[in-house]
Design a protein around this motif. Structure first.
Motif, PDB file in Angstrom:
ATOM      1  N   THR A  40     -24.686  31.270 -46.483  1.00 27.34           N
ATOM      2  CA  THR A  40     -25.018  32.704 -46.506  1.00 27.34           C
ATOM      3  C   THR A  40     -23.826  33.559 -46.931  1.00 27.34           C
ATOM      4  N   GLY A  41     -22.719  32.910 -47.277  1.00 28.27           N
ATOM      5  CA  GLY A  41     -21.587  33.654 -47.825  1.00 28.27           C
ATOM      6  C   GLY A  41     -20.588  34.160 -46.807  1.00 28.27           C
ATOM      7  N   GLN A  42     -20.695  33.695 -45.555  1.00 33.36           N
ATOM      8  CA  GLN A  42     -19.711  34.110 -44.545  1.00 33.36           C
ATOM      9  C   GLN A  42     -18.533  33.154 -44.565  1.00 33.36           C
ATOM     10  N   LEU A  43     -17.327  33.703 -44.458  1.00 30.04           N
ATOM     11  CA  LEU A  43     -16.127  32.876 -44.360  1.00 30.04           C
ATOM     12  C   LEU A  43     -16.100  32.237 -42.970  1.00 30.04           C
ATOM     13  N   ILE A  44     -16.132  30.899 -42.910  1.00 26.15           N
ATOM     14  CA  ILE A  44     -16.191  30.238 -41.604  1.00 26.15           C
ATOM     15  C   ILE A  44     -14.895  29.513 -41.257  1.00 26.15           C
ATOM     16  N   GLY A  45     -13.978  29.399 -42.220  1.00 22.85           N
ATOM     17  CA  GLY A  45     -12.725  28.722 -41.910  1.00 22.85           C
ATOM     18  C   GLY A  45     -11.715  28.968 -43.012  1.00 22.85           C
ATOM     19  N   ASN A  46     -10.444  28.943 -42.641  1.00 19.60           N
ATOM     20  CA  ASN A  46      -9.391  29.229 -43.610  1.00 19.60           C
ATOM     21  C   ASN A  46      -8.103  28.608 -43.100  1.00 19.60           C
ATOM     22  N   VAL A  47      -7.447  27.831 -43.952  1.00 22.76           N
ATOM     23  CA  VAL A  47      -6.169  27.252 -43.540  1.00 22.76           C
ATOM     24  C   VAL A  47      -5.282  27.139 -44.778  1.00 22.76           C
ATOM     25  N   GLN A  48      -3.988  27.171 -44.572  1.00 22.80           N
ATOM     26  CA  GLN A  48      -3.045  27.056 -45.681  1.00 22.80           C
ATOM     27  C   GLN A  48      -3.050  25.643 -46.244  1.00 22.80           C
ATOM     28  N   ALA A  49      -3.032  25.530 -47.569  1.00 20.80           N
ATOM     29  CA  ALA A  49      -2.816  24.243 -48.232  1.00 20.80           C
ATOM     30  C   ALA A  49      -1.372  24.277 -48.734  1.00 20.80           C
ATOM     31  N   MET A  50      -0.535  23.412 -48.136  1.00 16.70           N
ATOM     32  CA  MET A  50       0.892  23.464 -48.440  1.00 16.70           C
ATOM     33  C   MET A  50       1.373  22.131 -48.996  1.00 16.70           C
ATOM     34  N   PRO A  51       2.246  22.158 -50.027  1.00 16.74           N
ATOM     35  CA  PRO A  51       2.770  20.905 -50.555  1.00 16.74           C
ATOM     36  C   PRO A  51       3.633  20.192 -49.507  1.00 16.74           C
ATOM     37  N   GLY A  52       3.453  18.886 -49.373  1.00 18.90           N
ATOM     38  CA  GLY A  52       4.285  18.104 -48.464  1.00 18.90           C
ATOM     39  C   GLY A  52       3.924  18.246 -47.005  1.00 18.90           C
ATOM     40  N   TYR A  53       2.783  18.875 -46.721  1.00 24.41           N
ATOM     41  CA  TYR A  53       2.392  19.081 -45.328  1.00 24.41           C
ATOM     42  C   TYR A  53       0.871  19.047 -45.249  1.00 24.41           C
ATOM     43  N   THR A  54       0.338  18.504 -44.170  1.00 26.51           N
ATOM     44  CA  THR A  54      -1.119  18.471 -44.009  1.00 26.51           C
ATOM     45  C   THR A  54      -1.528  19.333 -42.828  1.00 26.51           C
ATOM     46  N   ASN A  55      -2.400  20.301 -43.100  1.00 23.68           N
ATOM     47  CA  ASN A  55      -2.972  21.123 -42.036  1.00 23.68           C
ATOM     48  C   ASN A  55      -4.380  20.630 -41.728  1.00 23.68           C
ATOM     49  N   ASP A  56      -4.718  20.510 -40.459  1.00 20.45           N
ATOM     50  CA  ASP A  56      -6.071  20.106 -40.074  1.00 20.45           C
ATOM     51  C   ASP A  56      -6.902  21.343 -39.754  1.00 20.45           C
ATOM     52  N   LEU A  57      -8.093  21.398 -40.347  1.00 19.32           N
ATOM     53  CA  LEU A  57      -9.039  22.471 -40.027  1.00 19.32           C
ATOM     54  C   LEU A  57     -10.303  21.821 -39.499  1.00 19.32           C
ATOM     55  N   GLU A  58     -10.729  22.243 -38.301  1.00 22.83           N
ATOM     56  CA  GLU A  58     -11.931  21.658 -37.705  1.00 22.83           C
ATOM     57  C   GLU A  58     -13.092  22.624 -37.866  1.00 22.83           C
ATOM     58  N   LEU A  59     -14.208  22.130 -38.428  1.00 26.90           N
ATOM     59  CA  LEU A  59     -15.397  22.966 -38.568  1.00 26.90           C
ATOM     60  C   LEU A  59     -16.628  22.169 -38.156  1.00 26.90           C
ATOM     61  N   SER A  60     -17.511  22.803 -37.398  1.00 33.88           N
ATOM     62  CA  SER A  60     -18.800  22.192 -37.075  1.00 33.88           C
ATOM     63  C   SER A  60     -19.792  22.683 -38.110  1.00 33.88           C
ATOM     64  N   LEU A  61     -20.258  21.772 -38.961  1.00 33.20           N
ATOM     65  CA  LEU A  61     -21.150  22.167 -40.049  1.00 33.20           C
ATOM     66  C   LEU A  61     -22.582  21.776 -39.690  1.00 33.20           C
ATOM     67  N   ASP A  62     -23.329  22.728 -39.128  1.00 27.67           N
ATOM     68  CA  ASP A  62     -24.691  22.453 -38.654  1.00 27.67           C
ATOM     69  C   ASP A  62     -25.756  22.823 -39.671  1.00 27.67           C
ATOM     70  N   GLU A  63     -25.426  23.795 -40.536  1.00 27.53           N
ATOM     71  CA  GLU A  63     -26.409  24.337 -41.457  1.00 27.53           C
ATOM     72  C   GLU A  63     -26.338  23.578 -42.776  1.00 27.53           C
ATOM     73  N   PRO A  64     -27.454  22.923 -43.204  1.00 22.18           N
ATOM     74  CA  PRO A  64     -27.398  22.237 -44.497  1.00 22.18           C
ATOM     75  C   PRO A  64     -27.342  23.238 -45.648  1.00 22.18           C
ATOM     76  N   GLY A  65     -26.757  22.819 -46.771  1.00 17.23           N
ATOM     77  CA  GLY A  65     -26.695  23.698 -47.930  1.00 17.23           C
ATOM     78  C   GLY A  65     -25.398  23.518 -48.688  1.00 17.23           C
ATOM     79  N   THR A  66     -25.198  24.419 -49.651  1.00 21.77           N
ATOM     80  CA  THR A  66     -23.999  24.365 -50.478  1.00 21.77           C
ATOM     81  C   THR A  66     -22.972  25.347 -49.940  1.00 21.77           C
ATOM     82  N   TYR A  67     -21.814  24.818 -49.573  1.00 20.37           N
ATOM     83  CA  TYR A  67     -20.714  25.636 -49.061  1.00 20.37           C
ATOM     84  C   TYR A  67     -19.740  25.882 -50.205  1.00 20.37           C
TER      85      TYR A  67
END
Ligand SMILES: [Cu+2]
Length: 183
Positions: A132-159
């Motif tokens: 539906t176009g709502q921002l549900i998660g956001n995390v930095q993508a950084m070179p040489g480092y891994t950030n974990d983002l946890e999302l519960s994806l209950d709604e089927p569709g194209t994100y």
């Protein structure tokens, strides 16, 4: 319970915010009422100074207790430390100028997903929008480092995945799609 309280979609979170807001609003109103009453009183500068110096350690103790309590209670629920053991799917994400790679590119609905996000060149912003176009998660993508983002994806569709940090001339083109399939 602690986790649920910090989840903005949980009703208790909204109630907690309303209670804190009400407490602050009432405190401010009382303070202004007090100040308005004091405004008419004659008081020597020495008396004012003395009262202020007497109040200062009390104010410090009050702040230390309130802020110390807030830190102690919330420190253990820092949002960017997802419970990787409880996740049902892991998606490896790499952001680069100007693309996203995601592996796998889809998960079944109802998945608790950990996105392991890193970058190939410069910093990017990994932003995820639901169908539906709502921002549900956001995390930095950084070179040489891994950030974990946890999302519960209950709604089927194209994100939609879109870069949320300006990263070069074609930053605006840096979008990709992620599928959540029917269970
Ligand atoms: Cu980018």
């Amino acid at each position: 319970m602690g986790d649920a309280l910090l989840d903005p979609s949980y009703d208790g979170f909204q109630i907690a915010v309303a209670v804190v807001f009400a407490l602050i609003a009432v405190s401010l109103a009382l303070f202004f009422a007090f100040a308005a009453r004091q405004a008419g009183r004659e008081m020597s500068l020495e008396a004012v100074t003395e009262a202020a110096y007497r109040a200062r350690p009390l104010w410090l103790a009050f702040l230390a207790i309130v802020l110390g309590t807030i830190v102690c209670v919330t420190l253990f629920f820092t949002p960017y430390r997802p419970d990787t053991a409880a996740a049902s799917a892991t998606v490896k994400v790499v952001g680069g100028q100007f693309y996203w790679t995601m592996d796998p590119k889809s998960v079944p609905a109802g998945s608790d997903v950990i996105f392991e996000v890193t970058a190939a060149d410069v910093n990017h912003g990994f932003g995820v929008y639901n169908p539906t176009g709502q921002l549900i998660g956001n995390v930095q993508a950084m070179p040489g480092y891994t950030n974990d983002l946890e999302l519960s994806l209950d709604e089927p569709g194209t994100y939609l995945v879109s870069c949320l940090e300006f990263c070069g001339l074609k930053h605006h083109d840096m979008a990709a799609e992620f599928e959540v399939t029917e269970e």
